[in-house]
Design a protein around this motif. Structure first.
Motif, short mmCIF file in Angstrom:
data_model
loop_
_atom_site.label_atom_id
_atom_site.label_comp_id
_atom_site.label_asym_id
_atom_site.label_seq_id
_atom_site.Cartn_x
_atom_site.Cartn_y
_atom_site.Cartn_z
N ILE A 81 20.39 20.29 61.78
CA ILE A 81 19.44 21.20 61.15
C ILE A 81 19.91 22.64 61.33
N GLY A 82 19.86 23.39 60.25
CA GLY A 82 20.31 24.77 60.28
C GLY A 82 21.70 24.97 59.72
N ASP A 83 22.47 23.88 59.57
CA ASP A 83 23.82 24.00 59.00
C ASP A 83 23.74 24.39 57.52
N GLY A 84 24.65 25.26 57.10
CA GLY A 84 24.85 25.51 55.68
C GLY A 84 25.78 24.46 55.13
N VAL A 85 25.45 23.85 53.98
CA VAL A 85 26.26 22.76 53.46
C VAL A 85 26.45 22.90 51.95
N GLN A 86 27.51 22.28 51.47
CA GLN A 86 27.74 22.11 50.04
C GLN A 86 27.91 20.62 49.80
#
Length: 352
Positions: A298-303
Motif C-alpha cells: 500500500i502506498g506504492d506508485g504503480v503502472q
C-alpha cells in the motif's frame, strides 16, 4: 529500493525478454485462449460454427493430409501435436508422428472432445476419460450418423466417423508410413471380439462447435508472458519453432488491453486496488497473478497493463512499481537538551 527493482524487473521481463532471445520469431497468430496449462498455452483461431460430426471429419481429413509416420508414443505429450515419441516402432529420435491413441486424441481435441493442450494416456486411458465424463457409452452407435471407438485395451484403438474408419495404418489403409489416415481395411477388424465397441452419445454429436485451428505454445522460456491468461480471452501470439517441432511463446498481447497509473490503496489475497491521479479507483483480480503483486505494498506508485477477462474482471498482465513511500519507522532521537548550570556557590547544602 529492492521492491522497486523487483517490480521493474517483472515489467521488463514481460515486455522485453522475447526481443532479447536469440531465436527469431517464426510467426504470429490471433485467436482465443482455449487452455492454460502449467507450461503451455493453447489458442484457437477463428473458424465457422459447424456440427460435431463435420468437425471430427475435418479434423481427420487434416491429420490424414499431414502424411505423418507411425511413431510409438507420438502425439502423447500434447494432444494434436506430432512428437518424436519413445523407443519402439517408428522411433528414431527425431522423426515426428503419431501412434494409434495419439491419432484418436488429435481428432477429438480438434473437435472439442478432448482437453486442448493436455497430454494423452494410452488407448484405454482415452476410453476411461471419455466414459467418466459421460461422452461415450458401450456398444456401437445408431446408424446412419454415429461416431464409434474400437479398443483392444493395451493393444490398439481406432474409430469410425459416419461409417468411415480412421486410425493408424499398417501400410494398407492409405498411409505407407503407417500413420493416421482414413482406413479401407478395418471393417472386419471392428467386428473382432478382441475389440470393445463404444459410441459417442447422441447429444454430444448434436452439438455445434467453432472449428478453428488450435495451436499449443510452450511457455517455459517466458512464463511471465502468460501471467493472468484465461480461457476465452482474445490474444495475438508471437512464437518461435523449436528443433523438437514444438512452438515457444515469445510475445503475447491482449485485445483491448489498457494501462493504468496510480497509487495502491488496498491489497488482499485476491484483489489489488489502485487510485489514479484523477481520483478514479480501480480494483484488479490478482488471484491468478500472484508473482506480479507479491512485493507490492500500500502506498506504492504503480503502472499496470491489464485486460478484461470473459467474467468482466480486470486482470493485470504486467506491473511496474514506479515509486515507493518513504520509510515509516520511528524518527531518529534528538540530542538531549543541555544541562542547566549549577547555582552559584555549588550544590544546595554544600559547605562553602
Amino acid at each position: 529500493m529492492k521492491r522497486l527493482a523487483i517490480g521493474l524487473c517483472v515489467l521488463a521481463c514481460a515486455l522485453s525478454a522475447p526481443a532479447a532471445h536469440a531465436v527469431p520469431l517464426t510467426g504470429t497468430i490471433t485467436g482465443r485462449i482455449t487452455n492454460v496449462g502449467s507450461s503451455t498455452l493453447t489458442v484457437q483461431t477463428a473458424g465457422p460454427r459447424i456440427g460435431e460430426v463435420n468437425a471430427l471429419t475435418r479434423a481427420a481429413d487434416a491429420l490424414a493430409a499431414g502424411d505423418y509416420p507411425y511413431v510409438w508414443g507420438g502425439g502423447h505429450p500434447l494432444a494434436g501435436v506430432a512428437s518424436v515419441g519413445v523407443r519402439g516402432p517408428g522411433y528414431n529420435g527425431h522423426r515426428r508422428g503419431f501412434d494409434c491413441s495419439g491419432s484418436i486424441a488429435a481428432v477429438l481435441s480438434a473437435a472439442g472432445l478432448w482437453p486442448a493442450g493436455s497430454g494423452v494416456p494410452g488407448d484405454y486411458g482415452v476410453i476411461q476419460y471419455l466414459a467418466r465424463n459421460g461422452l461415450i457409452s458401450r456398444g456401437p452407435g445408431p446408424a446412419p450418423t454415429s461416431v464409434n471407438l474400437y479398443d483392444d485395451p493395451g493393444v490398439h484403438i481406432f474409430m469410425s466417423i459416419d461409417g468411415r474408419y480412421f486410425g493408424t495404418s499398417d501400410g494398407g489403409g492409405g498411409n505407407s508410413q503407417g500413420g493416421p489416415t482414413w482406413l479401407d481395411d478395418s471393417a472386419a477388424l471392428s467386428a473382432s471380439h478382441a475389440y470393445r465397441r463404444w459410441h459417442f452419445q447422441p447429444w454430444v454429436l448434436r452439438n455445434r462447435v467453432i472449428y478453428g485451428h488450435s495451436y499449443t505454445f510452450q511457455t517455459v522460456a517466458h512464463p511471465e508472458l502468460a501471467y493472468g491468461a484465461e480461457t476465452g480471452e482474445r490474444v495475438t501470439v508471437g512464437f518461435s519453432e523449436w528443433p523438437t517441432g514444438s512452438m515457444g511463446l515469445r510475445l503475447l498481447t491482449y485485445a483491448g488491453a489498457a494501462t493504468l497509473t496510480g497509487t495502491v490503496t488496498a491489497i488482499d489475497a485476491a484483489t489489488l486496488t489502485v487510485q489514479s491521479a484523477s481520483g478514479q479507483t480501480v480494483t484488479f483480480a490478482t488471484s491468478l497473478v500472484a508473482p506480479l503483486v507479491g512485493t507490492v505494498q500500500i502506498g506504492d506508485g504503480v503502472q499496470i497493463s491489464y485486460s478484461t477477462d470473459p467474467a468482466q474482471l480486470l486482470v493485470p498482465h504486467a506491473l511496474q512499481v514506479t515509486s515507493t513511500p518513504p520509510p515509516s519507522g520511528p524518527s531518529s532521537p534528538s540530542s538531549p537538551p543541555p544541562s542547566s548550570p549549577p547555582p552559584p556557590g555549588g550544590p544546595a547544602g554544600a559547605a562553602g
